[in-house]
Design a protein around this motif. Structure first.
Motif, PDB file in Angstrom:
ATOM      1  N   ASN A 140       2.713   2.301  12.347  1.00  0.00           N
ATOM      2  CA  ASN A 140       2.116   3.289  13.241  1.00  0.00           C
ATOM      3  C   ASN A 140       0.791   2.798  13.810  1.00  0.00           C
ATOM      4  O   ASN A 140       0.213   1.811  13.339  1.00  0.00           O
ATOM      5  N   ILE A 141       0.352   3.516  14.831  1.00  0.00           N
ATOM      6  CA  ILE A 141      -0.963   3.289  15.418  1.00  0.00           C
ATOM      7  C   ILE A 141      -1.921   4.358  14.926  1.00  0.00           C
ATOM      8  O   ILE A 141      -3.079   4.082  14.615  1.00  0.00           O
ATOM      9  N   HIS A 142      -1.413   5.588  14.849  1.00  0.00           N
ATOM     10  CA  HIS A 142      -2.181   6.710  14.325  1.00  0.00           C
ATOM     11  C   HIS A 142      -1.566   7.141  12.994  1.00  0.00           C
ATOM     12  O   HIS A 142      -0.353   7.063  12.810  1.00  0.00           O
ATOM     13  N   PRO A 143      -2.375   7.593  12.028  1.00  0.00           N
ATOM     14  CA  PRO A 143      -1.857   7.961  10.705  1.00  0.00           C
ATOM     15  C   PRO A 143      -0.750   9.016  10.783  1.00  0.00           C
ATOM     16  O   PRO A 143      -0.816   9.945  11.606  1.00  0.00           O
ATOM     17  N   THR A 145       1.327  12.258   9.716  1.00  0.00           N
ATOM     18  CA  THR A 145       1.059  13.565   9.126  1.00  0.00           C
ATOM     19  C   THR A 145       2.384  14.210   8.767  1.00  0.00           C
ATOM     20  O   THR A 145       3.452  13.770   9.213  1.00  0.00           O
ATOM     21  N   GLY A 148       4.652  15.389  11.663  1.00  0.00           N
ATOM     22  CA  GLY A 148       5.104  14.421  12.653  1.00  0.00           C
ATOM     23  C   GLY A 148       6.621  14.328  12.696  1.00  0.00           C
ATOM     24  O   GLY A 148       7.323  14.702  11.744  1.00  0.00           O
ATOM     25  N   LYS A 216      -4.235  -1.987   8.934  1.00  0.00           N
ATOM     26  CA  LYS A 216      -4.657  -0.941   8.006  1.00  0.00           C
ATOM     27  C   LYS A 216      -3.420  -0.324   7.359  1.00  0.00           C
ATOM     28  O   LYS A 216      -2.529   0.160   8.046  1.00  0.00           O
ATOM     29  N   SER A 218      -2.021   2.259   4.107  1.00  0.00           N
ATOM     30  CA  SER A 218      -2.292   3.214   3.031  1.00  0.00           C
ATOM     31  C   SER A 218      -1.431   2.858   1.830  1.00  0.00           C
ATOM     32  O   SER A 218      -0.261   2.485   1.974  1.00  0.00           O
ATOM     33  N   ASP A 250      -7.808   3.084   3.255  1.00  0.00           N
ATOM     34  CA  ASP A 250      -6.837   2.164   3.838  1.00  0.00           C
ATOM     35  C   ASP A 250      -7.381   0.738   3.831  1.00  0.00           C
ATOM     36  O   ASP A 250      -8.576   0.512   4.083  1.00  0.00           O
ATOM     37  N   SER A 297       0.429  -2.071  10.632  1.00  0.00           N
ATOM     38  CA  SER A 297      -0.338  -0.968  10.046  1.00  0.00           C
ATOM     39  C   SER A 297       0.580   0.198   9.689  1.00  0.00           C
ATOM     40  O   SER A 297       1.558   0.473  10.396  1.00  0.00           O
ATOM     41  N   GLN A 299      -0.531   3.951   8.097  1.00  0.00           N
ATOM     42  CA  GLN A 299      -1.538   4.823   7.508  1.00  0.00           C
ATOM     43  C   GLN A 299      -0.993   6.241   7.365  1.00  0.00           C
ATOM     44  O   GLN A 299      -0.182   6.690   8.179  1.00  0.00           O
ATOM     45  N   ASP A 301      -2.219  10.388   6.526  1.00  0.00           N
ATOM     46  CA  ASP A 301      -3.312  11.347   6.487  1.00  0.00           C
ATOM     47  C   ASP A 301      -3.029  12.321   5.335  1.00  0.00           C
ATOM     48  O   ASP A 301      -2.024  13.038   5.365  1.00  0.00           O
TER      49      ASP A 301
END
Length: 330
Positions: A140-143, A145, A148, A216, A218, A250, A297, A299, A301
């Motif tokens: 992903n680019i954004h974490p 949730t 999602g 990054k 998690s 992360d 990556s 990540q 949340d």
């Protein structure tokens, strides 16, 4: 505060009989074994565990046999208030079976839903399902949730997503509460899988071309994941929720390797090769999936668990990595 059916059931019991009766499946697995040990030392829990095969006349655990649509769980779920389903089929060698997804489904979908249906009949109040962040995706680019759009990245994750959907439908049709936990890579002492490979690389002192990776990712320490699971056993706000697990910190692959080396007391022999060059080389060699795990990556949340449950990971990443090697150093 709104109370769940499980919470009301527990609070209706006299103070002298406050133990929550729990079944943990897969107690010979990496997560299940640690969870079982942790629960057995807490006086508020009366815990039983299942394994696929009893060896040496051991009477500590319940023999579930093969997990599929025909497994008889009646002896295991009778009298239980909570079932924590850790058992799963995580690996299949594709060349050895005609239909790998069907093999995953036998255990992870059919076997899970069979257990859950029998749990409903036995009067189980809450079913905690250990799923996978792979349900959300593998990059992903954004974490990620919890709300999602699911995008299972592989056949294992696809089977976990199908199981989640079946469990959610069952929860809607019955009074049994469902909690789904999706962990990313779990690390701890003698961890299997990708983390275990990283440890072996560092342990051998091999020079690794991973000194300039700025992704990054998690992770979740085994102790942190177990702590979240235990929080979800009787927390009223956990009922019928999905939670992502994580350490709340992360790391890049470079930072993780350095952290592992530091925890082991060994040097990190990392060569700063540009990630683009590594990606190209891995693609040429047919190792694209491995490169994605090392260079991409992923990540998560964990705000929902923090805010809804008041949960915070008890260990930092540094502390979690140290625990991986404490026994070996003693």
């Amino acid at each position: 505060m709104s109370y769940s059916l499980l919470q009301m059931s527990i609070e209706s019991v006299s103070m002298g009989e406050m133990s929550v009766h729990i079944l943990v499946t897969g107690v010979n697995g990496f997560v299940g074994a640690h969870l079982f040990r942790e629960l057995t030392v807490r006086r508020t829990f009366d815990v039983a565990g299942t394994v696929r095969k009893i060896t040496g006349g051991d009477t500590t655990f319940i023999d579930s046999g093969a997990i599929d649509i025909n497994t008889n769980w009646s002896a295991a779920v009778t009298g239980k208030q909570v079932v924590i389903h850790c058992a799963a089929r995580a690996h299949i060698i594709k060349d050895e079976v005609k239909d790998p997804l069907a093999e995953y489904r036998k255990v992870n979908v059919d076997g899970t839903l069979n257990l859950a249906r029998q749990a409903v009949i036995a009067g189980v109040k809450r079913f905690i399902f250990i799923s996978s962040v792979g349900v959300n995706g593998n990059i992903n680019i954004h974490p990620f949730t919890e709300d999602g759009q699911p995008n299972p990245a592989d056949l294992y994750a696809h089977s976990k997503w199908e199981a989640e959907q079946g469990l959610q439908q069952l929860a809607c049709e019955t009074e049994m509460e469902l909690v789904v936990i999706r962990p990313p890579l779990v690390y701890g002492p003698d961890a299997p899988g990708n983390f275990g490979r990283l440890v072996r690389w560092v342990e051998k002192g091999l020079p690794l071309p991973l000194g300039a990776v700025h992704n990054k990712r998690s992770l979740v320490a085994l102790d942190n994941l177990v702590d979240l699971i235990i929080t979800c056993i009787d927390h009223p706000a956990a009922a019928n929720q999905v939670f992502l697990a994580g350490d709340g910190e992360d790391l890049s692959t470079t930072e993780l390797l350095r952290g592992v080396a530091r925890a082991m007391g060994k040097p990190a022999r990392l060569i700063p090769v540009p990630a683009g060059l590594l990606q190209f080389g891995a693609t040429v060699l047919g190792k694209k999936a491995m490169a994605q795990r090392l260079l991409g990556s992923l990540q998560v949340d964990i705000s929902k668990a923090r805010e809804l449950l008041g949960w915070n990971p008890p260990l930092t990443v540094e502390e979690g990595l140290k625990r991986c090697f404490e026994t070996k150093k003693d």
